[in-house]
Write a protein that holds these residues in place. Structure first.
Motif, PDB file in Angstrom:
ATOM      1  N   UNK A  92       0.856  -1.192   0.000  1.00 47.07           N
ATOM      2  CA  UNK A  92       0.000   0.000   0.000  1.00 47.07           C
ATOM      3  C   UNK A  92       0.883   1.230   0.000  1.00 47.07           C
ATOM      4  N   UNK A  93       0.295   2.353  -0.371  1.00 49.18           N
ATOM      5  CA  UNK A  93       1.018   3.615  -0.371  1.00 49.18           C
ATOM      6  C   UNK A  93       0.034   4.765  -0.214  1.00 49.18           C
ATOM      7  N   UNK A  94       0.541   5.919   0.216  1.00 45.93           N
ATOM      8  CA  UNK A  94      -0.297   7.095   0.400  1.00 45.93           C
ATOM      9  C   UNK A  94       0.576   8.339   0.323  1.00 45.93           C
ATOM     10  N   UNK A  95      -0.047   9.507   0.170  1.00 48.44           N
ATOM     11  CA  UNK A  95       0.675  10.771   0.061  1.00 48.44           C
ATOM     12  C   UNK A  95      -0.056  11.862   0.830  1.00 48.44           C
ATOM     13  N   UNK A  96       0.697  12.896   1.213  1.00 48.02           N
ATOM     14  CA  UNK A  96       0.155  14.121   1.773  1.00 48.02           C
ATOM     15  C   UNK A  96       1.146  15.232   1.458  1.00 48.02           C
ATOM     16  N   UNK A  97       0.860  16.468   1.860  1.00 44.45           N
ATOM     17  CA  UNK A  97       1.701  17.603   1.488  1.00 44.45           C
ATOM     18  C   UNK A  97       2.123  18.400   2.712  1.00 44.45           C
ATOM     19  N   UNK A  98       3.214  19.142   2.542  1.00 43.69           N
ATOM     20  CA  UNK A  98       3.758  20.029   3.565  1.00 43.69           C
ATOM     21  C   UNK A  98       4.159  21.333   2.895  1.00 43.69           C
ATOM     22  N   UNK A  99       3.745  22.470   3.450  1.00 41.84           N
ATOM     23  CA  UNK A  99       4.098  23.782   2.915  1.00 41.84           C
ATOM     24  C   UNK A  99       5.216  24.390   3.750  1.00 41.84           C
ATOM     25  N   UNK A 100       6.255  24.868   3.066  1.00 39.81           N
ATOM     26  CA  UNK A 100       7.359  25.573   3.717  1.00 39.81           C
ATOM     27  C   UNK A 100       7.408  26.970   3.116  1.00 39.81           C
ATOM     28  N   UNK A 101       7.248  27.980   3.962  1.00 38.32           N
ATOM     29  CA  UNK A 101       7.159  29.351   3.460  1.00 38.32           C
ATOM     30  C   UNK A 101       7.903  30.301   4.376  1.00 38.32           C
ATOM     31  N   UNK A 102       8.231  31.456   3.844  1.00 41.58           N
ATOM     32  CA  UNK A 102       8.893  32.485   4.640  1.00 41.58           C
ATOM     33  C   UNK A 102       7.902  33.134   5.600  1.00 41.58           C
ATOM     34  N   UNK A 103       8.452  33.677   6.685  1.00 39.61           N
ATOM     35  CA  UNK A 103       7.618  34.368   7.666  1.00 39.61           C
ATOM     36  C   UNK A 103       8.440  35.476   8.308  1.00 39.61           C
ATOM     37  N   UNK A 104       7.771  36.347   9.050  1.00 43.78           N
ATOM     38  CA  UNK A 104       8.469  37.424   9.739  1.00 43.78           C
ATOM     39  C   UNK A 104       8.560  38.687   8.902  1.00 43.78           C
ATOM     40  N   UNK A 105       9.369  39.660   9.394  1.00 39.33           N
ATOM     41  CA  UNK A 105       9.503  40.952   8.742  1.00 39.33           C
ATOM     42  C   UNK A 105      10.079  40.822   7.334  1.00 39.33           C
ATOM     43  N   UNK A 106      11.054  39.930   7.166  1.00 35.42           N
ATOM     44  CA  UNK A 106      11.669  39.766   5.848  1.00 35.42           C
ATOM     45  C   UNK A 106      10.636  39.342   4.804  1.00 35.42           C
ATOM     46  N   UNK A 107       9.741  38.444   5.201  1.00 36.40           N
ATOM     47  CA  UNK A 107       8.717  37.984   4.272  1.00 36.40           C
ATOM     48  C   UNK A 107       7.730  39.105   3.948  1.00 36.40           C
ATOM     49  N   UNK A 108       7.383  39.912   4.949  1.00 35.01           N
ATOM     50  CA  UNK A 108       6.461  41.021   4.708  1.00 35.01           C
ATOM     51  C   UNK A 108       7.072  42.026   3.732  1.00 35.01           C
ATOM     52  N   UNK A 109       8.376  42.320   3.889  1.00 30.11           N
ATOM     53  CA  UNK A 109       9.044  43.227   2.959  1.00 30.11           C
ATOM     54  C   UNK A 109       9.099  42.640   1.549  1.00 30.11           C
ATOM     55  N   UNK A 110       9.361  41.355   1.483  1.00 29.54           N
ATOM     56  CA  UNK A 110       9.408  40.689   0.174  1.00 29.54           C
ATOM     57  C   UNK A 110       8.047  40.760  -0.509  1.00 29.54           C
ATOM     58  N   UNK A 111       6.983  40.496   0.239  1.00 35.08           N
ATOM     59  CA  UNK A 111       5.643  40.556  -0.319  1.00 35.08           C
ATOM     60  C   UNK A 111       5.294  41.971  -0.777  1.00 35.08           C
ATOM     61  N   UNK A 112       5.705  42.974   0.017  1.00 31.74           N
ATOM     62  CA  UNK A 112       5.431  44.359  -0.356  1.00 31.74           C
ATOM     63  C   UNK A 112       6.169  44.737  -1.638  1.00 31.74           C
ATOM     64  N   UNK A 113       7.420  44.303  -1.763  1.00 29.62           N
ATOM     65  CA  UNK A 113       8.192  44.613  -2.970  1.00 29.62           C
ATOM     66  C   UNK A 113       7.597  43.950  -4.211  1.00 29.62           C
ATOM     67  N   UNK A 114       6.988  42.769  -4.035  1.00 25.86           N
ATOM     68  CA  UNK A 114       6.418  42.062  -5.176  1.00 25.86           C
ATOM     69  C   UNK A 114       5.033  42.579  -5.555  1.00 25.86           C
ATOM     70  N   UNK A 115       4.223  42.867  -4.543  1.00 24.62           N
ATOM     71  CA  UNK A 115       2.822  43.196  -4.794  1.00 24.62           C
ATOM     72  C   UNK A 115       2.529  44.693  -4.833  1.00 24.62           C
ATOM     73  N   UNK A 116       3.324  45.500  -4.126  1.00 26.78           N
ATOM     74  CA  UNK A 116       3.123  46.953  -4.072  1.00 26.78           C
ATOM     75  C   UNK A 116       4.443  47.641  -4.416  1.00 26.78           C
TER      76      UNK A 116
END
Length: 272
Positions: A222-246
């Motif tokens: 038998x076999x099965x799968x699931x997923x895991x999300x790895x993402x940035x967080x904190x001030x650095x991520x907020x600045x990155x998002x602002x530079x990309x979106x605004x």
């Protein structure tokens, strides 16, 4: 006399004849009910990992359960489990350096397509003791079995591609992105198991796929799968998002902040 003989004959017939509602018993031994196949399920200790500026790697626990366990196979220790955490894929170019006129330069390169950026695998014991090498290769159940598909073949031919492939695999292992954890999966009860993996500090961002394979006496069951999300967080991520979106507001804010810092420095270090 004739009446007595007829009555006796009717009594014998009634005794020897089976009841109308009697059921015939089946001939031969009764067939046992079929045993349902095993199933495997897994769950992660966390579904999201946040990467901050001080991230130095983290351990990940994957819990699992086996349904419809065969007690005999379990007592014999013939159940084995592989747990794999595979990162997102991307195209990679490897380069070979050589000394040219006393300067180290990139002289040759080889591209690879859809390469897993990370590949962590844990098992109940050594992979070669669980199943055949052909099965390991077919299911990519090990670092050596990760499929590294070359792009445009190097002019030097197949031997040169093999050298680049081995070098890429070695670099991934040295960085901790490709790791094997023999005995990293342990049964904690008859049907429950736990897998321990360690994610390195430079684990890639994005959606990772966790896969589990159950082997019964060396055969995939038998076999099965699931997923895991790895993402940035904190001030650095907020600045990155602002530079990309605004981008416009981010640029204005960056210029204003630079002017403010310049004015503040002039005030603080002004000579009377």
């Amino acid at each position: 006399m004739r009446a007595l003989v007829a009555a006796a004959a009717m009594g014998v017939a009634l005794v020897s004849a089976p009841p109308a509602d009697a059921q015939e018993e089946p001939e031969g031994p009764l067939l046992a009910a079929p045993i349902p196949p095993e199933r495997i399920e897994i769950g992660l200790s966390t579904e999201t990992i946040a990467i901050t500026s001080d991230f130095a790697g983290v351990g990940l626990t994957i819990f699992g359960a086996i349904d419809n366990v065969d007690p005999l196979i379990q007592r014999q220790g013939r159940y084995d489990v592989f747990v794999i955490l595979e990162g997102p894929s991307s195209n990679i170019v490897t380069r070979r350096k050589s000394r040219v006129l006393g300067i180290w330069m990139n002289v040759e390169s080889q591209s690879f397509l859809d390469v897993p950026q990370s590949f962590l695998v844990a098992s109940t014991r050594q992979a070669r003791d669980i199943t055949t090498s052909s099965t390991l290769d077919r299911l990519s159940l090990g670092v050596e079995e990760v499929r590294l598909r070359p792009g445009k073949v190097s002019p030097r031919g197949k031997d040169d591609v093999t050298e680049f492939t081995e070098a890429l695999r070695r670099l991934k292992e040295n960085s901790g992105l490709y790791q094997e954890f023999p005995s990293g999966v342990r049964f904690i009860s008859q049907s429950l198991f736990r897998a321990q993996l360690h994610l390195p500090a430079d684990v890639p961002l994005g959606r990772h796929t966790a896969r589990a394979y159950l082997f019964r006496a060396g055969t995939l069951s038998a076999q099965t799968t699931t997923t895991l999300d790895i993402r940035k967080a904190g001030l650095e991520y907020q600045l990155f998002q602002a530079a990309q979106n605004q981008s416009l507001l981010y640029g204005i804010a960056a210029v204003a902040f630079a002017l403010f810092i310049g004015w503040l420095g002039r005030v603080l270090f002004r000579r009377d």
